[in-house]
Design a protein around this motif. Sequence first.
Motif, PDB file in Angstrom:
ATOM      1  N   THR A  86     -18.605  39.411 -81.714  1.00 34.59           N
ATOM      2  CA  THR A  86     -17.453  40.652 -82.000  1.00 34.59           C
ATOM      3  C   THR A  86     -16.497  40.153 -83.105  1.00 34.59           C
ATOM      4  N   ILE A  87     -16.207  39.058 -83.120  1.00 33.79           N
ATOM      5  CA  ILE A  87     -15.359  38.715 -84.336  1.00 33.79           C
ATOM      6  C   ILE A  87     -15.779  38.795 -85.571  1.00 33.79           C
ATOM      7  N   ILE A  88     -17.207  38.524 -85.909  1.00 37.68           N
ATOM      8  CA  ILE A  88     -17.807  38.613 -87.089  1.00 37.68           C
ATOM      9  C   ILE A  88     -17.949  40.297 -87.354  1.00 37.68           C
ATOM     10  N   ASN A  89     -18.230  41.075 -86.125  1.00 34.75           N
ATOM     11  CA  ASN A  89     -18.459  42.452 -86.549  1.00 34.75           C
ATOM     12  C   ASN A  89     -17.015  43.030 -87.117  1.00 34.75           C
ATOM     13  N   LEU A  90     -15.989  42.645 -86.372  1.00 31.01           N
ATOM     14  CA  LEU A  90     -14.538  43.081 -86.777  1.00 31.01           C
ATOM     15  C   LEU A  90     -14.065  42.601 -88.149  1.00 31.01           C
ATOM     16  N   ILE A  91     -14.708  41.480 -88.837  1.00 33.96           N
ATOM     17  CA  ILE A  91     -14.489  41.156 -89.966  1.00 33.96           C
ATOM     18  C   ILE A  91     -15.122  41.976 -90.935  1.00 33.96           C
ATOM     19  N   ASN A  92     -16.346  42.302 -90.766  1.00 37.70           N
ATOM     20  CA  ASN A  92     -16.989  43.401 -91.702  1.00 37.70           C
ATOM     21  C   ASN A  92     -16.479  44.652 -91.565  1.00 37.70           C
ATOM     22  N   ARG A  93     -15.831  45.030 -90.690  1.00 38.85           N
ATOM     23  CA  ARG A  93     -15.399  46.376 -90.291  1.00 38.85           C
ATOM     24  C   ARG A  93     -16.559  47.401 -89.505  1.00 38.85           C
ATOM     25  N   PHE A  94     -17.516  46.620 -89.121  1.00 38.04           N
ATOM     26  CA  PHE A  94     -18.340  47.605 -88.294  1.00 38.04           C
ATOM     27  C   PHE A  94     -17.658  48.342 -87.318  1.00 38.04           C
ATOM     28  N   TYR A  95     -16.671  47.876 -86.657  1.00 41.11           N
ATOM     29  CA  TYR A  95     -15.759  48.351 -85.741  1.00 41.11           C
ATOM     30  C   TYR A  95     -14.578  48.437 -86.158  1.00 41.11           C
ATOM     31  N   ASP A  96     -13.540  49.400 -85.706  1.00 41.67           N
ATOM     32  CA  ASP A  96     -12.069  48.841 -85.883  1.00 41.67           C
ATOM     33  C   ASP A  96     -11.343  48.406 -84.497  1.00 41.67           C
ATOM     34  N   VAL A  97     -10.429  47.560 -84.488  1.00 39.81           N
ATOM     35  CA  VAL A  97      -9.817  46.973 -83.460  1.00 39.81           C
ATOM     36  C   VAL A  97      -8.975  48.057 -82.511  1.00 39.81           C
ATOM     37  N   ASP A  98      -9.020  47.986 -81.385  1.00 39.45           N
ATOM     38  CA  ASP A  98      -8.157  48.771 -80.521  1.00 39.45           C
ATOM     39  C   ASP A  98      -6.535  48.603 -80.768  1.00 39.45           C
TER      40      ASP A  98
END
Length: 589
Positions: free
Chosen positions: A387-399
């Motif tokens: 999940t940390i990797i996905n967030l760095i790439n902005r596949f998702y945005d943080v809550d």
Amino acid sequence: MASNKKTNVFDLSVFSRIMSYASAYKSLFIFSGISSVLLAGIGALRPYLIINAIDNYVYTKTEEGFLTLVIIILAALIAEVFFQLIFIYLANLLGQNVIKDIRTKLFKHVLSFNMAYFNNSSVGKMVTRVVSDVETIAQFFSQGLFMIVNDILKMIFVAIMMLYINWKLALIAFVVLPILIYATKIFQKAIKTAFQEVRVQVANLNGFVQERVTGMKIVQLFNRERIEHDKFQEINKKHRSAHIKTVWYFSIFYPVAEVLSSIAIGLLVWFGGKELAIDGNVTQGEIVGFIMMTEMLFRPLRQIADKFTTLQMGMVAGDRVFEIMDTQSHIDTQGTHQPKAIKGAISFKNVVFSYIKNEPILNGVSFEVKQGETVAIVGATGAGKSTIINLINRFYDVDSGSIKVDGTSVKEYDLNFLRNEIAIVLQDVFLFSDSIYNNIGLQKEEISMDEIKDAASQIGISKFIESLPGGFEYNVKERGIMLSSGQRQLIAFLRAYVSNPSILILDEATSSIDSHSEQMIQFAIDKITEGRTSIVIAHRLATIKNADKIIVLDKGNIVEQGTHQELIHIADGYYKNLHDKQFSNQQIA
């Protein structure tokens, strides 16, 4: 809203939206319309010429001028064939141009979706939307809309001709029209609902087959052939039932339409024959001509029901395609920050994130990665590492919370620029059915064959590639099936290396390699991590002993941070326990 769409015979909003794509091809649209009008007009002229031939030449046995009339009739037939050819070609050309534009726009839209959409969507159903449903929209033009317009024009011209020749016979022919129109309306309403169900079952069938073909190895490993066959039979049965319902409606409507047409012809023969025999107000040519025109009047009406079904299928398909086009599942791409270079410093501050609302995966995670550091992240499955990797790439945005690269929020970066500066090597390497060269350079013009060969040599895998038939031009087939898992991993390392990223991420990239590839992969890792910020996710702790920092995650929380040596000396620590379990039979310094 959905229920309204199912009961409405004609959805004007979907119709208008499909038609808006035809505005780019006005000339095709206009010429199709002109050819349709000419086709209908010439078609209605033929019975008039035949009436003239029978009454003025055949019945009176007049030879003079008869050949000229026959030539005129023949010319009318040739003209009708010619305009039919032009009409069909232009209508199909317009339809293909429109679906080309829709498919391009749809695929571009899908490419911008965030990962959450794909996580919750069936690949098979997505393929149905992009390929099958879009193709059905083409029939909206070629076999639906223009055919309906052409049939309506034929009916209007024929009706006018009938009234002009003999209004009494015309009214006799028209007497059953209201019944046929009412039956057509009922049929159209029923068939739309049936075709909506057909499209749903087609998507379900495609989705099921796609998933089973992709996962065929698992199906066979676990002896699920019989189970999957039974499931397929059930889905196929629903697919068949949906189609049979449409067949049932057609099998009712067409005989009803045929009977009504026969009744109209019977009334014409009865009334016309009586008028001919008693009063002489009707000629033999008119009776023959009106039988022809009645067929020309009723046949288009029957065909309109069929073409309207095609039109409805196109609109049902269009509705499903527009549903995806209207889906807003995008990452905000309004960021514009594009520095000359990214140094690679990363910071997480109080990051909370959840894939499903109120079920957080990360709970206020905070850590920093300095420029050029190699940081390892370890933890049990589901701890939040990937999940940390996905967030760095902005596949998702943080809550909530923030993620920054070089002190700037990832949201402020131009998304394409940010992702160009990050390279990832995943555990499950995906390769396209293409050459090794194209799988490495991903067909980017700025990456040449010489650069790829030089990079392969630098990380020590050029010999392996050149040993394959065709070398860098070797086609690895779908998902790289022609290569071993270790070889696919090496290709992934080379792909990451040639992109020259500022930040490198290895997500379980060494977990499934074979012993033969391990040395090459370790050498490749050392080479590509040299001098750049690297984040390594690993279960095998032996591969991360030399990391500058190790972050230990447990259930979305950071429980420990430090170097390998620091962490193994924490009494009853999470990392120490993990380490001891893996190396209980080895002496590790």
